[in-house]
Design a protein around this motif. Structure first.
Motif, mmCIF file in Angstrom:
data_model
loop_
_atom_site.group_PDB
_atom_site.id
_atom_site.type_symbol
_atom_site.label_atom_id
_atom_site.label_comp_id
_atom_site.label_asym_id
_atom_site.label_seq_id
_atom_site.Cartn_x
_atom_site.Cartn_y
_atom_site.Cartn_z
ATOM 1 N N THR A 300 0.680 -1.067 0.060
ATOM 2 C CA THR A 300 -0.060 -0.063 -0.019
ATOM 3 C C THR A 300 0.650 1.421 -0.058
ATOM 4 O OG1 THR A 300 -1.744 -1.029 1.144
ATOM 5 C CG2 THR A 300 -1.934 1.289 1.288
ATOM 6 N N SER A 301 1.940 1.286 1.144
ATOM 7 C CA SER A 301 2.505 2.506 0.967
ATOM 8 C C SER A 301 3.388 2.770 -0.442
ATOM 9 C CB SER A 301 3.852 2.383 2.008
ATOM 10 O OG SER A 301 4.541 0.921 1.851
ATOM 11 N N THR A 302 3.713 1.578 -1.177
ATOM 12 C CA THR A 302 4.665 1.733 -2.313
ATOM 13 C C THR A 302 3.678 2.288 -3.377
ATOM 14 O OG1 THR A 302 5.837 -0.253 -1.865
ATOM 15 C CG2 THR A 302 5.533 0.317 -4.163
ATOM 16 N N LEU A 303 2.290 1.775 -3.566
ATOM 17 C CA LEU A 303 1.301 2.419 -4.399
ATOM 18 C C LEU A 303 1.009 3.821 -3.851
ATOM 19 C CD1 LEU A 303 -1.364 -0.681 -4.565
ATOM 20 C CD2 LEU A 303 0.278 0.310 -6.430
ATOM 21 N N ASN A 304 0.988 4.154 -2.782
ATOM 22 C CA ASN A 304 0.996 5.580 -2.409
ATOM 23 C C ASN A 304 2.005 6.435 -2.863
ATOM 24 O OD1 ASN A 304 -1.543 5.068 -1.278
ATOM 25 N ND2 ASN A 304 -0.635 4.881 0.752
ATOM 26 N N ASN A 369 -2.243 6.277 -10.758
ATOM 27 C CA ASN A 369 -2.981 7.277 -9.722
ATOM 28 C C ASN A 369 -4.361 6.934 -9.480
ATOM 29 O OD1 ASN A 369 -3.877 9.600 -8.487
ATOM 30 N ND2 ASN A 369 -3.637 11.021 -10.230
ATOM 31 N N LEU A 370 -4.225 5.850 -8.432
ATOM 32 C CA LEU A 370 -5.264 5.044 -8.232
ATOM 33 C C LEU A 370 -6.343 5.759 -7.630
ATOM 34 C CD1 LEU A 370 -3.862 1.702 -7.148
ATOM 35 C CD2 LEU A 370 -4.340 2.442 -9.368
ATOM 36 N N GLU A 371 -5.994 6.905 -6.787
ATOM 37 C CA GLU A 371 -6.830 7.742 -5.872
ATOM 38 C C GLU A 371 -7.900 8.491 -6.993
ATOM 39 O OE1 GLU A 371 -3.907 7.814 -5.710
ATOM 40 O OE2 GLU A 371 -3.456 8.124 -3.607
ATOM 41 N N ALA A 400 -6.624 -1.234 -2.840
ATOM 42 C CA ALA A 400 -5.016 -1.251 -3.116
ATOM 43 C C ALA A 400 -4.613 0.064 -2.556
ATOM 44 C CB ALA A 400 -4.693 -1.322 -4.429
ATOM 45 N N VAL A 401 -5.548 1.104 -2.063
ATOM 46 C CA VAL A 401 -5.135 2.299 -1.904
ATOM 47 C C VAL A 401 -5.002 2.713 -0.355
ATOM 48 C CG1 VAL A 401 -5.401 4.869 -2.189
ATOM 49 C CG2 VAL A 401 -5.960 3.425 -4.059
#
Length: 585
Positions: A300-304, A369-371, A400-401
């Motif tokens: 999660t931190s990587t995706l962020n 940019n999933l958000e 995943a976010v």
């Protein structure tokens, strides 16, 4: 076909011409008794002209005729191949500088003998009520046309090779005292003297036949003396880049002869090779990093981090990429692909259709940019036909976010769930669970090659990213028939043997040899800058005499074979040049 009010004209492969008057509805036709018709061009019309139906017709046998469709009998009043009856015409068009009706029409003709002619077509408006074609006069311009592309093929290839190998700007300088007393090449070489001093000095290893350059200069001397090789502007541009490396010279030579895709390839080659070397050196460290990333919280931190960093990265590269122009068509770096994707998103914002919304979401997912993607998906109205797949993707992507965003998405979807379906949803679900390699393969199977490359640049590294680029290169080469774009992708993927084999299989021995030289120069500069001088193996003389090719899968025998074939190509080119007379004004 050709059209100008009121005429619509059509010619067929049997030499028949048929035309329609779109105002009166009348039509007519006649046979030219010639071969098929390749081109029809209407003549320019000015105020006061009696006829709007004069046409120049180019036939497949490389002859042409001029007809007046407004005359009573166009075939009887035709002007059949005026002037130079033995000249084969490759292309023609009217010169649109006529301003008064008493001025003659001027037809521009490009001949198969590398000539360019201006032919005056005079008409007599006093015969009957229509214009009748009477006389023609060929008009020449008493000045050299600096168009190397019109040289005989062998001489054009000779000039191209000289520009690629590097010639001093002083070679282009000439004056009236330089003019040859005869246009014959056979009488000239004795007066040329030693021309080797015109070639620039280089530390690159020799490739091909070293004597060829002087012979090519002698072949081109009549053109240089006549001042018709390069105009002052192009000569000045060449003098500015001649000492800036092989790729700059190769790109200039390609652009001069109209091969703009090849020029873009040479300009992008240093960045592509640097990109490939950077990927290969960091591959081991990336594997160690990937193995250390474990657990849902770390993912999660990587995706962020990806979501927050992609926007700043795109902004930082915007100024550089925006100035690249056509180079953006050969983008392969992560920053370049990101910038192009961010540039496309505002285009979709200006459209209200569902298809534009889906494209925008797809770009955001590819960028990581999933958000923003989840926010767009949740904004789909409940009555929308695509609400159900959008809701499903919103739930999966939000998980995943972050936990809070996931809970919010579930609440919104639970309150407004409806049925629907849409393509590409599978790739988004694969991205949500980290299956980026499979997602890229699915996109490529669907023909979305650029989207797959953008997604791979965002999430894949090392050999996984290289496989995506290499498969894209194979499609571009065989599907789009764009060899230069495929070569850049091969180089960026580190598949240098495939790039070299592509050039050899396409029977480009000169380009293959130049590719080796360019890779040698770029690789030498990179290794020299990255390592101290005492750590670089071999002396400077040894390094300059041996080709350095940054791939272990290409043997020295193959490199030698490329050089030998290039030498044979040069010798054959010399023989062709010697057997052909220069064509000068």
């Amino acid at each position: 076909m050709a059209y100008r009010l009121p005429h619509v004209v059509m010619g067929d492969r049997s030499g028949n011409i048929r035309w329609w008057d779109v105002i009166t509805g009348l039509s007519s036709s006649f046979s030219t008794h010639r071969e098929g018709i390749r081109r029809i061009k209407f003549s320019p019309v000015v105020h006061g002209d009696r006829s709007r139906g004069r046409i120049a017709v180019l036939f497949y046998d490389n002859t042409f005729s001029i007809f007046d469709l407004d005359s009573a009998d166009p075939l009887a009043n035709a002007l059949l191949h005026p002037q130079s009856p033995g000249t084969l015409v490759l292309e023609l068009d009217w010169l649109s500088t006529r301003t008064r009706k008493d001025e003659p029409l001027v037809l521009c003709i490009a001949g198969a003998d590398s000539s360019f002619r201006l032919v005056e077509v005079n008409t007599d408006t006093k015969i009957n009520s229509a214009s009748r074609l009477l006389t023609t006069k060929e008009r020449f311009r008493p000045m050299p046309l600096c168009l190397p592309i019109l040289f005989p093929t062998a001489h054009a290839l000779a000039l191209r090779m000289i520009l690629q190998l590097g010639v001093k700007p002083s070679w282009f300088e000439c004056n009236n005292s330089d003019k040859l007393g005869s246009n014959s090449f056979k009488e000239g070489p004795a007066t040329f003297g030693d021309l080797r001093s015109y070639m620039i000095e280089t530390t690159l290893p020799p490739i091909g036949d070293s004597v060829v350059a002087e012979l090519l200069l002698k072949v081109l001397e009549p053109y240089r003396k006549d001042g018709c090789i390069l105009d002052d502007g192009r000569a000045s541009l060449y003098s500015a880049i001649v000492n800036k490396g092989t790729c700059a010279r190769f790109a200039f030579a390609a652009a001069i002869f109209g091969d703009f895709q090849e020029a873009l390839f040479w300009l992008q080659l240093p960045q592509a090779l640097q990109h490939s070397l950077d990927k290969s050196t960091s591959r081991s460290s990336e594997k160690g990093f990937e193995s250390s990333v474990r657990g849902d919280s770390e993912q999660t931190s990587t995706l962020n981090r990806i979501a927050s960093s992609e926007r700043s990265a795109a902004r930082n590269v915007a100024n550089n990429t925006a100035s690249c122009g056509q180079l953006s068509t050969m983008a392969f770096k992560q920053e370049q692909l990101w910038f192009n994707a961010n540039e496309r998103i505002p285009w979709h914002d200006k459209l209200d259709s569902e298809d534009a919304l889906q494209k925008r979401i797809h770009e955001l997912v590819s960028l990581g940019n999933l958000e923003a993607a989840v926010s767009l998906l949740l904004s789909t109205p409940p009555e929308g036909t695509n609400f159900y797949p959008n809701a499903l993707r919103a739930v999966v992507l939000s998980s995943a976010v972050s936990r809070s965003l996931h809970e919010l998405a579930v609440k919104v979807v639970a309150a407004n769930m409806v049925r629907t379906d849409k393509s590409l949803s599978g790739t988004h679900l694969l991205c949500a669970v980290g299956k980026y390699q499979e997602a890229c393969s699915q996109l490529q199977d669907a023909g979305c090659w650029i989207d797959a490359a953008t997604l791979a640049a965002t999430h894949l590294h090392g050999s996984d990213y290289a496989r995506v680029l290499q498969r894209w290169a194979g499609f571009v080469l065989r599907g789009e028939q764009n060899m230069w774009r495929a070569l850049i992708l091969y180089v960026a993927a580190g598949a240098l043997p495939e790039a070299l084999e592509t050039l050899r299989s396409n029977q480009r021995p000169d380009t293959a040899a130049l590719f080796l030289l360019a890779c040698h120069e770029i690789y030498s500069q990179i290794t020299t800058e990255s390592k101290p001088a005492d750590e670089v193996p071999g002396s400077a003389t040894e390094r300059s005499q041996k080709l350095l090719f940054p791939s272990k899968n290409v043997s020295d025998e193959n490199l030698i074979a490329v050089s030998e074939v290039f030498g044979q190509y040069q010798q054959k080119l010399i023989h062709l040049c010697m057997d052909m007379e220069p064509i000068v004004n």
